[in-house]
Write an enzyme that holds these catalytic residues in place. Structure first.
Site, PDB file in Angstrom:
ATOM      1  N   LYS A 243       0.836  -1.196   0.000  1.00  0.00           N
ATOM      2  CA  LYS A 243       0.000   0.000   0.000  1.00  0.00           C
ATOM      3  C   LYS A 243       0.875   1.252   0.000  1.00  0.00           C
ATOM      4  O   LYS A 243       0.590   2.231  -0.681  1.00  0.00           O
ATOM      5  CB  LYS A 243      -0.946  -0.020   1.218  1.00  0.00           C
ATOM      6  CG  LYS A 243      -2.072  -1.020   1.028  1.00  0.00           C
ATOM      7  CD  LYS A 243      -2.849  -1.348   2.287  1.00  0.00           C
ATOM      8  CE  LYS A 243      -3.792  -2.521   1.968  1.00  0.00           C
ATOM      9  NZ  LYS A 243      -4.539  -3.008   3.117  1.00  0.00           N
TER      10      LYS A 243
ATOM     11  N   GLN B 163      -5.339  -2.088   9.233  1.00  0.00           N
ATOM     12  CA  GLN B 163      -5.109  -3.385   8.590  1.00  0.00           C
ATOM     13  C   GLN B 163      -5.710  -4.520   9.425  1.00  0.00           C
ATOM     14  O   GLN B 163      -5.427  -4.632  10.612  1.00  0.00           O
ATOM     15  CB  GLN B 163      -3.591  -3.589   8.397  1.00  0.00           C
ATOM     16  CG  GLN B 163      -3.226  -4.842   7.643  1.00  0.00           C
ATOM     17  CD  GLN B 163      -3.703  -4.827   6.191  1.00  0.00           C
ATOM     18  OE1 GLN B 163      -3.541  -3.847   5.475  1.00  0.00           O
ATOM     19  NE2 GLN B 163      -4.329  -5.921   5.756  1.00  0.00           N
TER      20      GLN B 163
ATOM     21  N   ASP C 209     -11.645   2.070   3.354  1.00  0.00           N
ATOM     22  CA  ASP C 209     -11.953   0.650   3.133  1.00  0.00           C
ATOM     23  C   ASP C 209     -13.455   0.459   2.913  1.00  0.00           C
ATOM     24  O   ASP C 209     -13.893  -0.623   2.503  1.00  0.00           O
ATOM     25  CB  ASP C 209     -11.528  -0.174   4.360  1.00  0.00           C
ATOM     26  CG  ASP C 209     -10.219  -0.914   4.136  1.00  0.00           C
ATOM     27  OD1 ASP C 209      -9.898  -1.193   2.970  1.00  0.00           O
ATOM     28  OD2 ASP C 209      -9.540  -1.225   5.130  1.00  0.00           O
TER      29      ASP C 209
END
Ligand code: NAD
Length: 285
Positions: free
Chosen positions: A52, A96, A119
């Site tokens: 990322k 995460q 997300d």
């Protein structure tokens, strides 16, 4: 033989578009930024976070990493999220997953400001996806939709089967395909006659987490086969949820693992970060 949909190629095109948009925003004094929180020492998570960061660098997005120890408390994590929520220089926040077992994952996801939830896991954003009116897209399913667009694969009226009903892949995937007027079936661990259902699908999306779960005898000739699975085998190699070698001979399109859906997930994350930056700077919806 199926045409291979290269996630590397499609994601590069998406990231290039994002990079162009970031350059334009920077001219207007806006520098999109993404904060990534990683708790603990999960090796796979470390790889994802690193990928990322690389994508942020490619796109010109400022990336901030918060690497927290395994023993981090819920309170400490919530405090960090709150701090990032209130930091105007941070546009996107990503925690995460999975988190270490002692932490309440949903509480953390719920605490991220919906406008910064790149997300799209916050219930408010999930609700938008259900309605079909959304700014923040769920990264993996949205990356798959990008692949369909890139290859000119039409979903209208098609029989699409999603295997897996997780909140991060299966359910939102079904919603995005439904929005494109597909007839969608979701299969899961309790589904009866799964093989028969899958064998009637024009498009199969496998998000199960079981290596080579989808075999060639399950798919119909000419099916589009999308493999979301990332399974680490004993020899260290990655394997998808689809028996690639066998299904490749029967499908019309197929995605490889690695180099398929994975890079698309990251490319969509970059897109979402720019969307978040635009919303926060009143440049978008
Ligand atoms: P999950 O574990 O949350 O969900 C798995 C789903 O599979 C469940 O809904 C379950 O009902 C279903 N399932 C399990 N056994 C089954 C069976 N025998 N028959 C039918 N359905 C069954 O998984 P997830 O988070 O959605 O991830 C699925 C896979 O995708 C994993 O391998 C994960 O690593 C991978 N993944 C990849 C990306 C990417 O970017 N490529 C992103 C997210 C997840």
């Amino acid at each position: 033989m199926a045409k291979i949909i290269s996630g590397k190629e499609v994601s590069l095109a998406v990231k290039q578009e994002v990079a162009d948009e970031v350059a334009q925003l920077k001219n207007e004094g806006i520098e999109p930024s993404l904060a990534v929180i990683l708790v603990g020492n999960d090796p796979a998570s470390k790889v994802y976070v690193n990928n990322k960061k690389k994508a942020c660098d490619f796109c010109g997005i400022r990336s901030l990493e918060f690497l927290l120890g395994e023993e981090t408390t819920q309170e400490e994590l919530m405090e960090l999220v709150e701090r990032l929520n209130n930091d105007e220089t941070v546009n996107g926040i990503l925690c995460q997953l999975p988190l270490p077992k002692h932490l309440d994952e949903q509480a953390v996801l719920n605490a991220i400001k919906p406008q910064k939830d790149v997300d799209a896991f916050h219930p408010e954003n999930v609700g938008h996806i259900m309605i079909g009116d959304y700014a923040m897209l769920p990264c993996t399913p949205s990356g798959i939709m990008e692949m369909f667009r890139y290859e000119g694969i039409e979903l209208d009226g098609k029989n699409c089967v999603v295997i897996g009903r997780s909140n991060i892949v299966g359910k939102p995937m079904a919603m995005l395909m439904l929005k494109e007027n597909a007839t969608v079936t979701i299969c899961h661990s309790h589904t009866e006659n799964l093989k028969k259902i899958v064998s009637e699908a024009d498009v199969v999306v496998a998000a199960v987490g079981i290596p080579k779960f989808v075999t060639a005898d399950m798919i119909k000739d000419g099916a589009v086969v999308i493999d979301v699975g990332i399974n680490r085998m004993e020899d260290g190699k990655l394997c998808g949820d689809v028996d690639y070698e066998a299904c490749e001979k029967k499908a019309s399109y197929i995605t490889p693992v690695p180099g398929g859906v994975g890079p698309m997930t990251i490319a969509t994350l970059m897109k979402n970060t720019v969307t978040a930056a635009k919303i926060q700077n009143k440049r978008g919806k």
